[in-house]
Design an enzyme around this catalytic site. Structure first.
Site, short mmCIF file in Angstrom:
data_model
loop_
_atom_site.label_atom_id
_atom_site.label_comp_id
_atom_site.label_asym_id
_atom_site.label_seq_id
_atom_site.Cartn_x
_atom_site.Cartn_y
_atom_site.Cartn_z
N ALA A 80 0.74 -1.34 0.03
CA ALA A 80 -0.19 0.02 -0.09
C ALA A 80 0.79 1.30 0.05
CB ALA A 80 -0.93 -0.24 1.01
N THR A 81 2.09 1.32 0.77
CA THR A 81 2.72 2.40 0.68
C THR A 81 3.22 2.91 -0.73
OG1 THR A 81 3.48 1.94 2.93
CG2 THR A 81 5.06 3.32 1.74
N ASN A 131 -6.78 2.82 10.35
CA ASN A 131 -6.24 1.48 10.71
C ASN A 131 -5.88 1.51 12.39
OD1 ASN A 131 -4.45 4.20 9.73
ND2 ASN A 131 -2.59 2.81 10.54
N SER A 188 -3.18 -3.81 0.09
CA SER A 188 -1.84 -4.54 0.63
C SER A 188 -2.34 -6.19 1.04
CB SER A 188 -1.41 -3.99 1.80
OG SER A 188 -0.08 -4.53 2.29
N ALA A 189 -1.70 -7.01 0.45
CA ALA A 189 -1.93 -8.34 0.82
C ALA A 189 -1.81 -8.85 1.98
CB ALA A 189 -1.20 -9.37 -0.25
N HIS A 190 -0.91 -8.38 2.63
CA HIS A 190 -0.54 -8.76 4.12
C HIS A 190 -1.41 -8.46 5.17
CE1 HIS A 190 1.68 -5.26 6.33
NE2 HIS A 190 1.65 -5.06 5.11
N CYS A 211 3.89 1.34 11.37
CA CYS A 211 4.96 2.22 10.72
C CYS A 211 5.35 3.36 11.39
CB CYS A 211 4.31 2.89 9.48
SG CYS A 211 3.20 1.81 8.43
N1 PLP Z 1 -2.22 2.68 4.70
C1 PLP Z 1 -2.86 2.05 6.01
C2 PLP Z 1 -4.15 2.36 6.29
C3 PLP Z 1 -2.22 0.76 6.59
O1 PLP Z 1 -2.37 0.67 7.78
C4 PLP Z 1 -0.74 0.59 5.95
C5 PLP Z 1 0.19 -0.31 7.00
O2 PLP Z 1 -0.02 -0.36 8.03
C6 PLP Z 1 -0.50 1.32 4.80
C7 PLP Z 1 -1.22 2.07 4.63
C8 PLP Z 1 0.99 0.80 4.25
O3 PLP Z 1 0.86 -0.53 3.92
P1 PLP Z 1 2.07 -1.54 3.24
O4 PLP Z 1 2.71 -2.29 4.49
O5 PLP Z 1 1.58 -2.44 2.38
O6 PLP Z 1 3.12 -0.52 2.82
#
Ligand code: PLP
Length: 377
Positions: A71-72, A151, A199-201, A326
């Protein structure tokens, strides 16, 4: 074994997902772009099948799915890639104070390059004011970024209302649904989302693979790739395909499509049990409780408990979080809770419990016992 209540940070990979991925590590390791041989074509076919499964999960078309590393990356590609194309005639983005850092920091970076960013405040529940959003939209606004569910608190924004406003004003809506898949139905048509990172994980798939949904019928969405390379993924995201990861993501998407509503009910029951058990132990305040929330998330502010101390006490027994994984290395109190009006102390006294499909009632009762032990200390 540690009781795992940190599913918004990452979820356990499903065994069926691992099984689906394995052949692409062992017997078919070909590059999916190697169309000259059978193995390469088989790998490419597996990538396209996964794309269809992900598209079906969110009610989109497979041509609208771009594979990324998570997702990032999807967020960066979308915001920076649109900004690059709009720079000459539109320079304004609107987002909200409770967005993930991947959105906020990407926007901040653009601000340094001459773009203007408006950050909407939220109310005590974490909700944006749609009239305020409407008032902020200007001629040179090219993007509105409002996440579907938060989140940290699980709070769900009123996306159908938000998308109606954004579209009436002729603008593009990106909505980060990273936390939502596997916890609620996410239909991009009903929600009116134009751009959506995944994001798959976060939904029982592997780490390091994600996707970006880009609405094809919206001609305003033109993304300039931020990487240069072999032209993969319509030049939006060049680079060799992570075939095992993509296959795993596709399998995870199919499992979610088939099971999500059943999981949702079970998870919600366990989450509600957790909240009622904790309420019996000590004075608490549940963040965003008055709003629609994801079934699995409970962000609890304790009156007399420092979250870091609880997390240290629970180490090895119970996995919890104070906020987004993060930003967990940062000592600052959660920017999400602060935006919702909590004081520094209240934010530092707050813990995120996030449940998953494998969380049991026994896990919840044992987690409550650990908390009870901590409160006795
Ligand atoms: N957006 C949200 C709302 C998230 O919770 C996260 C990860 O914690 C991300 C984006 C980033 O995801 P990724 O770990 O796939 O980079």
């Amino acid at each position: 074994m540690e009781i795992y209540l940190d599913h918004n940070a990452s979820t356990p990979i499903d065994e069926e997902v691992v099984e689906a991925m394995l052949p692409y590590f062992t017997s078919n390791y070909a590059n999916a772009s190697s169309h000259l041989h059978f193995s390469g074509r088989q790998a490419a076919k597996a990538v396209e099948q996964a794309r269809e499964k992900i598209a079906a999960l969110i009610q989109s078309d497979s041509s609208e799915i771009i594979f990324t590393s998570g997702a990032t990356e999807s967020i960066n590609i979308a915001i920076q890639g649109l900004a690059a194309n709009y720079a000459s005639h539109a320079k304004h983005i609107i987002t909200a104070s409770t967005e993930h850092k991947a959105v906020l920091d990407t926007c901040k970076n653009l601000e340094k390059k001459g773009f203007s960013i408006d950050i909407l405040p939220v109310n005590q529940q974490g909700e944006i004011d749609t009239e305020q959003l409407n008032a902020l939209i200007k001629d040179d606004t090219f993007l509105v970024c409002i996440m579907l569910a938060n989140n940290e608190t699980g709070m769900i924004q009123d996306l159908p209302k938000i998308s109606k406003i954004v579209h009436e004003r002729g603008k593009i809506l990106m909505s980060d649904a990273t936390t939502c898949i596997g916890k609620m139905k996410v239909n991009v048509q009903e929600l009116g989302i134009d751009i959506m990172p995944l994001s798959a994980h976060k939904f029982y798939g592997p780490k390091g693979v994600g996707a970006l949904y880009l609405r094809r019928k919206n001609p305003r969405i033109t993304i300039q790739g931020i990487l240069q390379g072999g032209g993969h993924e319509k030049n939006i995201r060049p680079g060799s395909y992570n075939v095992p990861g993509i296959v795993g993501m596709g399998k995870a998407a199919s499992i979610v499509s088939q099971n999500c509503s059943r999981w949702e009910n079970d998870i919600r029951q366990n989450r509600n049990l957790l909240e009622s058990e904790i309420e019996k132990l000590t004075p608490i305040f549940i963040n965003s409780k008055e709003n629609l929330r994801l079934c699995n998330t409970s962000n609890i502010t304790f009156e007399n408990l420092d979250a870091q101390n609880l997390i240290k006490f629970a180490y090895g027994k119970l996995a919890l979080a104070t906020g987004s994984a993060c930003t967990s290395a940062l000592p600052q109190p959660s920017h999400v809770l602060k935006a919702m009006g909590l004081s520094d102390k209240q934010a530092k006294n707050s813990v995120r419990f996030s449940l998953g499909k494998t969380t049991t009632k026994e896990n919840i009762l044992n987690a409550t016992l650990i908390l009870k032990d901590f409160l006795k200390c």
